[in-house]
Design a protein around this motif. Structure first.
Motif, short mmCIF file in Angstrom:
data_model
loop_
_atom_site.label_atom_id
_atom_site.label_comp_id
_atom_site.label_asym_id
_atom_site.label_seq_id
_atom_site.Cartn_x
_atom_site.Cartn_y
_atom_site.Cartn_z
N LYS A 118 0.93 -1.18 -0.01
CA LYS A 118 0.05 0.14 0.01
C LYS A 118 0.98 1.13 0.03
O LYS A 118 0.69 2.28 -0.73
CB LYS A 118 -0.78 0.02 1.23
CG LYS A 118 -1.95 -1.07 1.08
CD LYS A 118 -2.79 -1.05 2.40
CE LYS A 118 -3.84 -2.12 2.47
NZ LYS A 118 -4.26 -2.33 3.77
N THR A 119 1.80 1.29 0.70
CA THR A 119 2.81 2.50 0.70
C THR A 119 3.48 2.70 -0.60
O THR A 119 4.07 3.71 -0.72
CB THR A 119 3.81 2.41 1.97
OG1 THR A 119 4.66 1.04 1.86
CG2 THR A 119 3.13 2.09 3.38
N ASP A 120 3.68 1.75 -1.26
CA ASP A 120 4.37 1.62 -2.72
C ASP A 120 3.51 2.06 -3.89
O ASP A 120 3.88 2.04 -4.84
CB ASP A 120 5.49 0.75 -3.13
CG ASP A 120 6.30 0.63 -2.19
OD1 ASP A 120 6.88 1.66 -1.47
OD2 ASP A 120 6.96 -0.52 -1.73
N LYS A 121 2.11 2.02 -3.58
CA LYS A 121 1.01 2.16 -4.64
C LYS A 121 1.26 3.60 -5.37
O LYS A 121 1.86 4.50 -4.88
CB LYS A 121 -0.19 2.01 -4.25
CG LYS A 121 -0.74 3.11 -3.44
CD LYS A 121 -2.13 2.73 -2.99
CE LYS A 121 -2.73 3.66 -1.80
NZ LYS A 121 -2.02 3.83 -0.42
N ARG A 122 1.24 3.39 -6.58
CA ARG A 122 1.20 4.68 -7.59
C ARG A 122 0.04 4.68 -8.70
O ARG A 122 -0.74 3.75 -8.77
CB ARG A 122 2.46 4.61 -8.52
CG ARG A 122 3.70 4.43 -8.02
CD ARG A 122 5.18 4.38 -8.57
NE ARG A 122 4.99 3.39 -9.45
CZ ARG A 122 6.19 2.95 -10.18
NH1 ARG A 122 7.44 3.49 -9.61
NH2 ARG A 122 6.22 1.64 -11.02
N PRO A 123 0.00 5.90 -9.14
CA PRO A 123 -1.34 6.23 -9.85
C PRO A 123 -1.19 5.01 -11.27
O PRO A 123 -0.26 4.64 -11.76
CB PRO A 123 -1.05 7.54 -10.63
CG PRO A 123 -0.43 8.17 -9.36
CD PRO A 123 0.33 7.18 -8.77
N GLY A 124 -2.40 4.46 -11.29
CA GLY A 124 -2.27 3.41 -12.38
C GLY A 124 -2.41 1.99 -11.87
O GLY A 124 -2.85 1.10 -12.49
N ASP A 125 -2.03 1.78 -10.43
CA ASP A 125 -2.15 0.61 -9.87
C ASP A 125 -3.62 0.12 -9.65
O ASP A 125 -4.40 1.03 -9.68
CB ASP A 125 -1.52 0.56 -8.69
CG ASP A 125 0.16 0.56 -8.85
OD1 ASP A 125 0.51 0.37 -9.94
OD2 ASP A 125 0.86 0.72 -7.64
N LEU A 126 -3.84 -1.00 -9.61
CA LEU A 126 -5.37 -1.52 -9.22
C LEU A 126 -5.37 -1.75 -7.65
O LEU A 126 -4.43 -2.30 -6.92
CB LEU A 126 -5.41 -2.93 -9.84
CG LEU A 126 -5.35 -2.87 -11.39
CD1 LEU A 126 -5.15 -4.14 -12.00
CD2 LEU A 126 -6.69 -2.04 -12.02
N VAL A 127 -6.54 -1.29 -7.34
CA VAL A 127 -6.96 -1.36 -6.00
C VAL A 127 -8.08 -2.33 -5.70
O VAL A 127 -9.14 -2.25 -6.27
CB VAL A 127 -7.26 0.02 -5.17
CG1 VAL A 127 -7.58 -0.21 -3.95
CG2 VAL A 127 -5.99 0.82 -5.46
N PHE A 128 -8.00 -3.39 -5.04
CA PHE A 128 -8.83 -4.58 -4.85
C PHE A 128 -9.30 -4.44 -3.42
O PHE A 128 -8.76 -4.69 -2.61
CB PHE A 128 -7.98 -6.19 -5.04
CG PHE A 128 -7.57 -6.12 -6.47
CD1 PHE A 128 -8.44 -6.16 -7.62
CD2 PHE A 128 -6.17 -5.68 -6.73
CE1 PHE A 128 -7.84 -6.53 -8.99
CE2 PHE A 128 -5.49 -6.02 -8.12
CZ PHE A 128 -6.51 -6.35 -9.13
N PHE A 129 -10.82 -4.75 -3.54
CA PHE A 129 -11.39 -4.93 -2.33
C PHE A 129 -11.95 -6.33 -2.28
O PHE A 129 -12.54 -6.80 -3.32
CB PHE A 129 -12.67 -4.01 -2.21
CG PHE A 129 -12.11 -2.60 -2.35
CD1 PHE A 129 -11.49 -1.74 -1.13
CD2 PHE A 129 -12.00 -2.00 -3.56
CE1 PHE A 129 -11.17 -0.48 -1.33
CE2 PHE A 129 -11.41 -0.62 -3.77
CZ PHE A 129 -11.06 0.15 -2.62
N ALA A 130 -11.92 -7.03 -1.06
CA ALA A 130 -12.20 -8.40 -0.90
C ALA A 130 -12.96 -8.78 0.34
O ALA A 130 -13.01 -7.92 1.26
CB ALA A 130 -11.03 -9.45 -1.10
N SER A 131 -13.83 -9.69 0.32
CA SER A 131 -14.16 -10.16 1.21
C SER A 131 -13.85 -11.62 1.60
O SER A 131 -14.46 -12.50 0.69
CB SER A 131 -16.01 -10.14 1.06
OG SER A 131 -16.71 -10.65 2.45
N GLY A 132 -13.07 -12.09 2.52
CA GLY A 132 -12.55 -13.38 2.15
C GLY A 132 -11.61 -13.49 1.47
O GLY A 132 -10.76 -12.54 1.02
N SER A 133 -11.84 -14.50 0.67
CA SER A 133 -10.94 -14.54 -0.68
C SER A 133 -11.60 -14.28 -1.89
O SER A 133 -11.07 -14.38 -3.03
CB SER A 133 -10.66 -16.03 -0.75
OG SER A 133 -11.73 -17.02 -1.11
N LYS A 134 -12.85 -13.43 -2.03
CA LYS A 134 -13.55 -13.25 -2.91
C LYS A 134 -13.50 -11.75 -3.22
O LYS A 134 -13.96 -10.87 -2.38
CB LYS A 134 -15.02 -13.61 -2.90
CG LYS A 134 -15.90 -12.90 -3.90
CD LYS A 134 -17.50 -13.42 -3.62
CE LYS A 134 -18.38 -12.84 -5.05
NZ LYS A 134 -17.67 -12.46 -6.08
#
Length: 143
Positions: free
Chosen positions: A88-104
């Motif tokens: 998270k500290t190395d994220k840059r514009p253009g990276d994908l941010v994923f949200f999950a519930s458990g493994s989904k």
């Protein structure tokens, strides 16, 4: 006449009174991905939508990457499995941010900087810039 791709961010260069678009080549791949997503602002959420008339979250991510020559799988889960993990500290514009519930994985957005993502959030909504609302997410880079 100079023709640029649709959705390309353009900076103007003024030389001796002549204004011409600057090359987008100086932009990073990540910035070009963000610009491709931002160019879709206001388009409707469409379940299964891959653009350009409407998008779901993973369809928007796939479309924006495709505009810069990167092939991504169709679903957010498959995109997560393909993308290289980034802290998270190395994220840059253009990276994908994923949200999950458990493994989904249930949502993906394109990081735009300043704790915001471009996303096609949900039915009835539009492609828009939204604030990351939780600290429970992972980051991946496909470029």
């Amino acid at each position: 006449m100079i023709t640029l791709p649709i959705g390309c961010a353009v900076a103007a260069v003024v030389v001796l009174g002549f204004t011409a678009p600057a090359s987008a080549a100086h932009l990073s791949t990540g910035d070009r991905i963000v610009n491709a997503a931002a160019a879709q602002a206001g388009k409707p959420y469409r379940s299964g939508g891959t653009g350009p008339g409407g998008f779901d979250c993973s369809g928007l991510a796939q479309y924006a990457h495709r505009q810069v020559g990167i092939t991504l799988p169709r679903t957010a889960s498959a995109q997560r499995a393909t993308a290289r993990s980034v802290s998270k500290t190395d994220k840059r514009p253009g990276d994908l941010v994923f949200f999950a519930s458990g493994s989904k994985v249930y949502h993906v957005g394109i990081y735009a900087g300043n704790n915001k993502i471009w996303a096609a959030p949900e039915s009835g909504d539009l492609v828009r810039l939204q604030t990351i609302w939780t600290s429970s997410y992972t980051v991946g880079r496909a470029w």
